[in-house]
Scaffold this motif. Structure first.
Motif, short mmCIF file in Angstrom:
data_model
loop_
_atom_site.label_atom_id
_atom_site.label_comp_id
_atom_site.label_asym_id
_atom_site.label_seq_id
_atom_site.Cartn_x
_atom_site.Cartn_y
_atom_site.Cartn_z
N THR A 296 21.88 30.64 16.29
CA THR A 296 21.33 29.16 16.80
C THR A 296 22.42 28.51 17.72
N THR A 297 22.05 27.62 18.67
CA THR A 297 22.84 27.34 19.60
C THR A 297 24.11 26.31 19.25
N LEU A 298 24.13 25.93 18.04
CA LEU A 298 25.11 25.22 17.33
C LEU A 298 26.16 26.03 16.53
N VAL B 138 14.55 31.48 21.65
CA VAL B 138 15.35 31.33 20.44
C VAL B 138 16.49 32.02 20.80
N VAL B 139 17.50 32.09 19.76
CA VAL B 139 18.73 32.82 19.93
C VAL B 139 18.65 34.34 19.22
N ALA B 140 18.90 35.15 20.14
CA ALA B 140 18.84 36.54 19.35
C ALA B 140 20.46 37.19 19.12
N VAL B 141 21.47 36.67 20.16
CA VAL B 141 22.75 37.01 19.61
C VAL B 141 23.78 35.82 19.81
N ARG B 142 24.62 35.62 18.95
CA ARG B 142 25.47 34.30 18.99
C ARG B 142 26.79 34.68 18.84
N ILE C 72 25.24 34.44 0.33
CA ILE C 72 25.03 33.91 1.65
C ILE C 72 23.78 33.10 1.83
N PRO C 73 23.81 31.99 2.27
CA PRO C 73 22.58 31.23 2.47
C PRO C 73 21.90 31.67 3.45
N THR C 74 20.54 31.53 3.49
CA THR C 74 19.55 31.55 4.68
C THR C 74 19.43 30.09 5.11
N ILE C 75 19.92 29.93 6.11
CA ILE C 75 19.76 28.37 6.56
C ILE C 75 18.80 27.83 7.49
N GLN C 76 18.29 26.76 7.24
CA GLN C 76 17.14 26.38 8.46
C GLN C 76 17.67 26.07 9.76
N LEU C 77 17.62 26.98 10.69
CA LEU C 77 17.98 26.99 12.03
C LEU C 77 17.52 25.87 12.74
N ALA C 78 18.26 25.37 13.53
CA ALA C 78 17.87 24.61 14.53
C ALA C 78 16.69 24.94 15.46
N ASN C 79 15.92 24.03 15.85
CA ASN C 79 15.11 24.22 17.22
C ASN C 79 15.83 24.36 18.48
N ASP C 80 15.93 25.75 18.81
CA ASP C 80 16.83 25.86 20.03
C ASP C 80 16.11 25.59 21.44
N ARG D 189 30.02 31.54 24.08
CA ARG D 189 30.45 32.43 24.72
C ARG D 189 30.24 33.72 24.16
N GLY D 190 29.16 34.44 24.92
CA GLY D 190 28.43 35.61 24.14
C GLY D 190 27.34 35.13 23.54
N LEU D 191 26.00 34.97 24.55
CA LEU D 191 24.84 34.53 24.04
C LEU D 191 23.70 35.47 24.73
N PHE D 192 22.79 35.76 23.56
CA PHE D 192 21.59 36.36 24.10
C PHE D 192 20.29 35.35 23.70
N THR D 193 19.29 35.38 24.58
CA THR D 193 18.30 34.67 24.04
C THR D 193 17.22 35.47 24.26
N THR D 194 16.17 35.00 23.71
CA THR D 194 14.73 35.92 23.97
C THR D 194 13.61 34.72 23.65
N THR D 195 12.19 35.04 23.67
CA THR D 195 10.94 34.17 23.21
C THR D 195 10.25 34.68 22.21
N VAL D 196 9.92 33.82 21.31
CA VAL D 196 8.82 34.28 20.00
C VAL D 196 7.59 33.51 20.26
N GLY D 197 6.55 33.93 20.82
CA GLY D 197 5.53 33.19 21.26
C GLY D 197 6.14 32.34 22.44
N SER D 198 5.75 31.15 22.34
CA SER D 198 6.12 30.24 23.53
C SER D 198 7.43 29.68 23.33
N GLN D 199 8.17 29.93 22.42
CA GLN D 199 9.54 29.36 22.04
C GLN D 199 10.68 30.17 22.42
#
Length: 387
Positions: free
Chosen positions: A215-217, A80-84, A4-12, A68-78
């Motif tokens: 990620t949001t997409l 990010v998606v925590a649950v998708r 299973i690949p570790t993909i480059q996530l979009a900047n959300d 539908r079902g989304l949790f977000t948080t912050t890492v530093g000043s950014q």
């Protein structure tokens, strides 16, 4: 598993900032709302997003994600998606994109047809390489193993599943954390909460049916991979078949409508996963038999009054349920009488207990009894019959 690949996530960050901006400009919460949860002993704050159901149906709804079902948080000043969870998806014929001609011309196979288990959705993700977080669609339990919360019961089942294959929370956490994934499962446990279809003790637990990148997409893994992960970590597998054409999917839809079954067992319906505009796209086919049983449940809850102090059961006299199915008209009359002469059947109904028992009693009545036993004219007890 390891492939299973570790993909480059979009900047959300921008997409999540757009949601926050919509919320700031929408004080009446017509589009969306959010709620914050403090987790990890106060070290982190996660925000759960709830979008209004009808907003998803609009083509240009202004949302920066269709999750539908989304949790977000912050890492530093950014942000990010925590649950998708998945993107919101619709039943065949429900919206323009799920009309058969549109599906025929604009989607691409293969078409993975997965069983739609009948429970509540559960998300599993990793807070660290040793610690997991289990949530329901919009809420985090506190404590994590709260036996009264969906996420808490989901967590308890997850631990049972892991122990069944001699694995630990840390084993699963380390695998999820590196790849930034959300596991999507269905919690089916009639001892905790009944829905419409019955699950015995052996069938109860978490059915793993999806794995999404955080990620949001929407970027989701194939069903065959999901099954491998389920087996490796001890979850129930979600069955699926792979079809090559939409014509085959439509034929399967006709079979489900006729039998109410998929691969020989009653189901809520099926979810079809394919590609549209080269992106992951889902739609569903509901089982009409299931929809009828769900209507029974909603009729009963609408008619039922249970006193909070005495637990005394009675009928709400001024309520006339709306019935989509002709058979439900007779169910209304039958259940009104049963609430009166068998109140013990309904004392925990609004706590989602006894739903299946009451329905099966009516089905036995339907098969063996003379409908003239019902008092009065059944049509007088409903608001409108559409079928």
């Amino acid at each position: 598993m390891d492939s299973i690949p570790t993909i480059q996530l979009a900047n959300d960050h921008t997409a999540i900032e757009t949601l926050l901006e919509i919320q700031r400009n929408d004080p009446k919460k017509k589009k969306l709302r959010s709620k914050e949860f403090v987790i990890d002993d106060g070290k982190m704050t996660w925000r759960s997003w709830t979008m209004r159901e009808q907003i998803y149906k609009k083509k240009n709804n202004g949302l920066s994600t269709q999750a539908r079902g989304l949790f977000t948080t912050t890492v530093g000043s950014q942000h990010v998606v925590a649950v998708r969870g998945y993107d919101k998806f619709f039943n065949v014929l429900e919206v323009e994109s799920t009309q058969w001609p549109d599906l025929m011309s604009k989607t691409r196979g293969p078409y993975e047809v997965t069983a739609k288990e009948n429970g509540c959705i559960i998300f599993i993700t990793a807070l660290s390489k040793t610690k997991l977080v289990v949530t329901s669609k919009h809420s985090l339990p506190d404590p994590q193993d709260d036996p009264t919360a969906h996420g808490g019961v989901g967590y308890r089942w997850m631990i049972k599943h892991l122990e069944s294959v001699s694995k630990t929370e840390a084993d699963l956490a380390s695998w999820i954390y590196d790849k930034k994934l959300t596991l999507v499962a269905e919690l089916c446990d009639d001892q905790f909460e009944e829905h419409v279809l019955a699950y015995n003790e052996k069938e109860s637990g978490l059915y793993l049916h999806g794995i999404n990148y955080n990620t949001t997409l929407l970027h989701t893994l194939p069903s065959a991979t999901v099954q491998q992960v389920a087996e490796h970590f001890g979850f129930h597998r979600t069955e699926f078949v792979k079809l090559e054409t939409m014509e085959q999917v439509r034929k399967l839809s006709d079979e489900i409508e006729e039998t109410g079954e998929f691969q020989g067992r009653p189901i809520e319906g099926v979810v079809i996963r394919c590609k549209r505009d080269e992106k992951d796209f889902f739609f569903k086919i509901k089982n009409d038999h299931y929809l009828l049983f769900r209507e029974y449940r909603e009729i009963t809850k609408a008619l039922l009054d249970v006193d909070k102090d005495t637990n005394q059961v009675s009928v709400k006299a001024d309520v006339k349920p709306r019935c989509e199915y002709e058979k439900s008209i007779y169910y209304v009359s039958w259940v009104r009488e049963r609430i009166v002469d068998h109140p013990e059947w309904f004392q925990d109904y609004k706590k989602n207990k006894g739903i299946i028992d009451v329905r099966e009693r009516f089905e036995r009545f339907w098969q063996t009894a003379d409908l003239k036993q019902l008092k009065g004219d059944p049509v007088c007890g409903i608001a409108q019959a559409k079928r």
